[in-house]
Design a protein around this motif. Sequence first.
Motif, PDB file in Angstrom:
ATOM      1  N   ARG A   1       0.865  -1.185   0.000  1.00 16.90           N
ATOM      2  CA  ARG A   1       0.000   0.000   0.000  1.00 16.90           C
ATOM      3  C   ARG A   1       0.902   1.237   0.000  1.00 16.90           C
ATOM      4  O   ARG A   1       1.424   1.656   1.039  1.00 16.90           O
ATOM      5  N   ILE A   2       1.095   1.810  -1.198  1.00 12.73           N
ATOM      6  CA  ILE A   2       1.967   2.971  -1.348  1.00 12.73           C
ATOM      7  C   ILE A   2       1.128   4.156  -1.832  1.00 12.73           C
ATOM      8  O   ILE A   2       0.341   4.041  -2.773  1.00 12.73           O
ATOM      9  N   LEU A   3       1.305   5.276  -1.179  1.00 15.95           N
ATOM     10  CA  LEU A   3       0.601   6.501  -1.534  1.00 15.95           C
ATOM     11  C   LEU A   3       1.525   7.354  -2.412  1.00 15.95           C
ATOM     12  O   LEU A   3       2.667   7.635  -2.026  1.00 15.95           O
ATOM     13  N   HIS A   4       1.059   7.727  -3.604  1.00 20.30           N
ATOM     14  CA  HIS A   4       1.850   8.590  -4.478  1.00 20.30           C
ATOM     15  C   HIS A   4       1.365  10.021  -4.325  1.00 20.30           C
ATOM     16  O   HIS A   4       0.256  10.363  -4.749  1.00 20.30           O
ATOM     17  N   LEU A   5       2.188  10.848  -3.697  1.00 16.72           N
ATOM     18  CA  LEU A   5       1.839  12.248  -3.456  1.00 16.72           C
ATOM     19  C   LEU A   5       2.389  13.086  -4.603  1.00 16.72           C
ATOM     20  O   LEU A   5       3.597  13.153  -4.816  1.00 16.72           O
ATOM     21  N   THR A   6       1.500  13.727  -5.362  1.00 18.54           N
ATOM     22  CA  THR A   6       1.911  14.468  -6.544  1.00 18.54           C
ATOM     23  C   THR A   6       1.073  15.726  -6.670  1.00 18.54           C
ATOM     24  O   THR A   6       0.363  16.120  -5.751  1.00 18.54           O
ATOM     25  N   TRP A   7       1.146  16.371  -7.827  1.00 19.04           N
ATOM     26  CA  TRP A   7       0.303  17.529  -8.116  1.00 19.04           C
ATOM     27  C   TRP A   7       0.038  17.540  -9.620  1.00 19.04           C
ATOM     28  O   TRP A   7       0.672  16.808 -10.373  1.00 19.04           O
ATOM     29  N   ARG A   8      -0.909  18.343 -10.025  1.00 18.87           N
ATOM     30  CA  ARG A   8      -1.254  18.399 -11.450  1.00 18.87           C
ATOM     31  C   ARG A   8      -0.263  19.313 -12.155  1.00 18.87           C
ATOM     32  O   ARG A   8      -0.538  20.487 -12.402  1.00 18.87           O
ATOM     33  N   GLY A   9       0.894  18.759 -12.472  1.00 14.93           N
ATOM     34  CA  GLY A   9       1.953  19.522 -13.102  1.00 14.93           C
ATOM     35  C   GLY A   9       2.066  19.249 -14.584  1.00 14.93           C
ATOM     36  O   GLY A   9       1.129  18.765 -15.226  1.00 14.93           O
ATOM     37  N   ARG A  10       3.243  19.550 -15.123  1.00 16.54           N
ATOM     38  CA  ARG A  10       3.482  19.361 -16.547  1.00 16.54           C
ATOM     39  C   ARG A  10       3.608  17.873 -16.878  1.00 16.54           C
ATOM     40  O   ARG A  10       3.519  17.011 -16.012  1.00 16.54           O
ATOM     41  N   SER A  11       3.883  17.596 -18.152  1.00 12.17           N
ATOM     42  CA  SER A  11       3.950  16.212 -18.617  1.00 12.17           C
ATOM     43  C   SER A  11       5.050  15.427 -17.899  1.00 12.17           C
ATOM     44  O   SER A  11       4.926  14.215 -17.702  1.00 12.17           O
ATOM     45  N   THR A  12       6.122  16.117 -17.502  1.00 16.97           N
ATOM     46  CA  THR A  12       7.202  15.415 -16.813  1.00 16.97           C
ATOM     47  C   THR A  12       6.722  14.814 -15.493  1.00 16.97           C
ATOM     48  O   THR A  12       7.164  13.727 -15.096  1.00 16.97           O
ATOM     49  N   ILE A  13       5.820  15.507 -14.821  1.00 21.56           N
ATOM     50  CA  ILE A  13       5.268  15.000 -13.556  1.00 21.56           C
ATOM     51  C   ILE A  13       4.295  13.858 -13.829  1.00 21.56           C
ATOM     52  O   ILE A  13       4.233  12.882 -13.071  1.00 21.56           O
ATOM     53  N   MET A  14       3.564  13.933 -14.923  1.00 20.64           N
ATOM     54  CA  MET A  14       2.656  12.850 -15.285  1.00 20.64           C
ATOM     55  C   MET A  14       3.426  11.565 -15.587  1.00 20.64           C
ATOM     56  O   MET A  14       2.955  10.468 -15.313  1.00 20.64           O
ATOM     57  N   ARG A  15       4.635  11.691 -16.132  1.00 19.81           N
ATOM     58  CA  ARG A  15       5.446  10.493 -16.406  1.00 19.81           C
ATOM     59  C   ARG A  15       5.832   9.799 -15.100  1.00 19.81           C
ATOM     60  O   ARG A  15       5.983   8.575 -15.057  1.00 19.81           O
ATOM     61  N   ARG A  16       5.996  10.562 -14.040  1.00 15.70           N
ATOM     62  CA  ARG A  16       6.326   9.947 -12.748  1.00 15.70           C
ATOM     63  C   ARG A  16       5.132   9.156 -12.217  1.00 15.70           C
ATOM     64  O   ARG A  16       5.303   8.103 -11.595  1.00 15.70           O
ATOM     65  N   LEU A  17       3.945   9.641 -12.476  1.00 13.13           N
ATOM     66  CA  LEU A  17       2.740   8.883 -12.118  1.00 13.13           C
ATOM     67  C   LEU A  17       2.672   7.594 -12.936  1.00 13.13           C
ATOM     68  O   LEU A  17       2.344   6.527 -12.407  1.00 13.13           O
ATOM     69  N   ASP A  18       3.014   7.678 -14.219  1.00 16.46           N
ATOM     70  CA  ASP A  18       3.025   6.486 -15.069  1.00 16.46           C
ATOM     71  C   ASP A  18       3.992   5.440 -14.516  1.00 16.46           C
ATOM     72  O   ASP A  18       3.686   4.238 -14.482  1.00 16.46           O
ATOM     73  N   GLY A  19       5.177   5.893 -14.095  1.00 14.88           N
ATOM     74  CA  GLY A  19       6.174   4.970 -13.560  1.00 14.88           C
ATOM     75  C   GLY A  19       5.716   4.309 -12.277  1.00 14.88           C
ATOM     76  O   GLY A  19       6.021   3.132 -12.024  1.00 14.88           O
ATOM     77  N   PHE A  20       4.973   5.042 -11.469  1.00 19.99           N
ATOM     78  CA  PHE A  20       4.406   4.495 -10.228  1.00 19.99           C
ATOM     79  C   PHE A  20       3.487   3.315 -10.551  1.00 19.99           C
ATOM     80  O   PHE A  20       3.589   2.237  -9.948  1.00 19.99           O
ATOM     81  N   HIS A  21       2.627   3.498 -11.524  1.00 25.81           N
ATOM     82  CA  HIS A  21       1.721   2.424 -11.923  1.00 25.81           C
ATOM     83  C   HIS A  21       2.477   1.283 -12.595  1.00 25.81           C
ATOM     84  O   HIS A  21       2.147   0.101 -12.400  1.00 25.81           O
ATOM     85  N   ASP A  22       3.489   1.605 -13.395  1.00 26.74           N
ATOM     86  CA  ASP A  22       4.274   0.577 -14.088  1.00 26.74           C
ATOM     87  C   ASP A  22       4.846  -0.447 -13.113  1.00 26.74           C
ATOM     88  O   ASP A  22       4.893  -1.648 -13.406  1.00 26.74           O
ATOM     89  N   ALA A  23       5.328   0.040 -11.962  1.00 29.59           N
ATOM     90  CA  ALA A  23       5.975  -0.851 -11.000  1.00 29.59           C
ATOM     91  C   ALA A  23       5.005  -1.908 -10.479  1.00 29.59           C
ATOM     92  O   ALA A  23       5.370  -3.080 -10.315  1.00 29.59           O
ATOM     93  N   TYR A  24       3.764  -1.524 -10.234  1.00 32.40           N
ATOM     94  CA  TYR A  24       2.752  -2.479  -9.788  1.00 32.40           C
ATOM     95  C   TYR A  24       2.465  -3.505 -10.892  1.00 32.40           C
ATOM     96  O   TYR A  24       2.381  -4.718 -10.638  1.00 32.40           O
TER      97      TYR A  24
END
Length: 352
Positions: free
Chosen positions: A190-213
């Motif tokens: 159970r990992i919480l990804h704390l982010t914000w609605r930023g540019r595309s570079t920040i969205m890629r970090r969200l993608d990587g979070f999901h990729d790991a699962y």
Amino acid sequence: MPLERRPDRKIGIKDVSREAGVALSTVSHVLNGTAPISQEVRVRVLEAARKLGYLAKRQRKGAIASLSTLYLAVPPGNLPHNDINLVSWTLLTALSRECERRGIRIVAHSGAPQLNATEILAGARAAEAEAIAVVFDDNPKLLKGLAGSDIAVVLLNGEDPTMSIDTVAPANRYGARLATEWLLANGHRRILHLTWRGRSTIMRRLDGFHDAYLQRDLSTDLGEVLCAKGYEPEHAREALRAFVAERGGLDGFTAVFCAADNLAIGALTELQALGFRIPADIAVVGFDGVAPGDLTQPSLTTVRVPLDALAAATIQALEQRLSGAGRDQPAARIELGCRLIERESGGSSIVG
């Protein structure tokens, strides 16, 4: 006496040295970008090499440092040097050092708060710049306006989905996946990804979070995304305070992966203020590697972005684009790998 170019004679670096009236080593440094050389001497050497036909010869081989003036366009909000602009400031400092090392003059863009392609191109031409570096701003309208120019352009720390101009960025998606996989390998689910609605570079970090699962055949529902209002530490504090109040605690989460070190610093502060032990109750991992992570209590585990290498790659991309062989090549997307820095806040394997 100036050397006359004869069609039956091969022109070499010694000829350029004599024509420009400088040492061989100086010519080598100018052509290869290996040392700071004054603007006056650099121009003289390049002019001599151009006159003798040596410049065209080297450019055909893609082996010359022909960039002498760089026009730098940065959104005004990324310029101040303060505790929340550490990534911007560190990257711009690295770019400045790289240009100084190569003897490249930087002319900074000054215009409207929102970057405008017409203004940038006009400023670059007025400065007689061979190339433009846009940093942090991947607005599609801006990139489209710059893409049709005859001036070399590179976007640093951003993405161009149309692949119209060269881009240089950290491997945000893979860096985030690296951090999340490390937490999963240490027993966290159970990992919480704390982010914000930023540019595309920040969205890629969200993608990587999901990729790991997905890589571990785990449901992405085990993780959860918590969006803060912005990337400042106080925004992280507000988001976590509301989350804990609404859930009545951590709700089974054992780790927080933050999309930026600024958020991680705020997370450390707020979670400890709420009475949670780090990493005994919950691990915290950041992303960027420029915050004073070893000065926080506990020291911050983070993904380090290679900012110095990004600056060097930006200049190399422009040099390649300016070379004779590079002008007609398709746009390149350059991503540099990131590294996980393990410190105290990430803990190791969870107990029980």
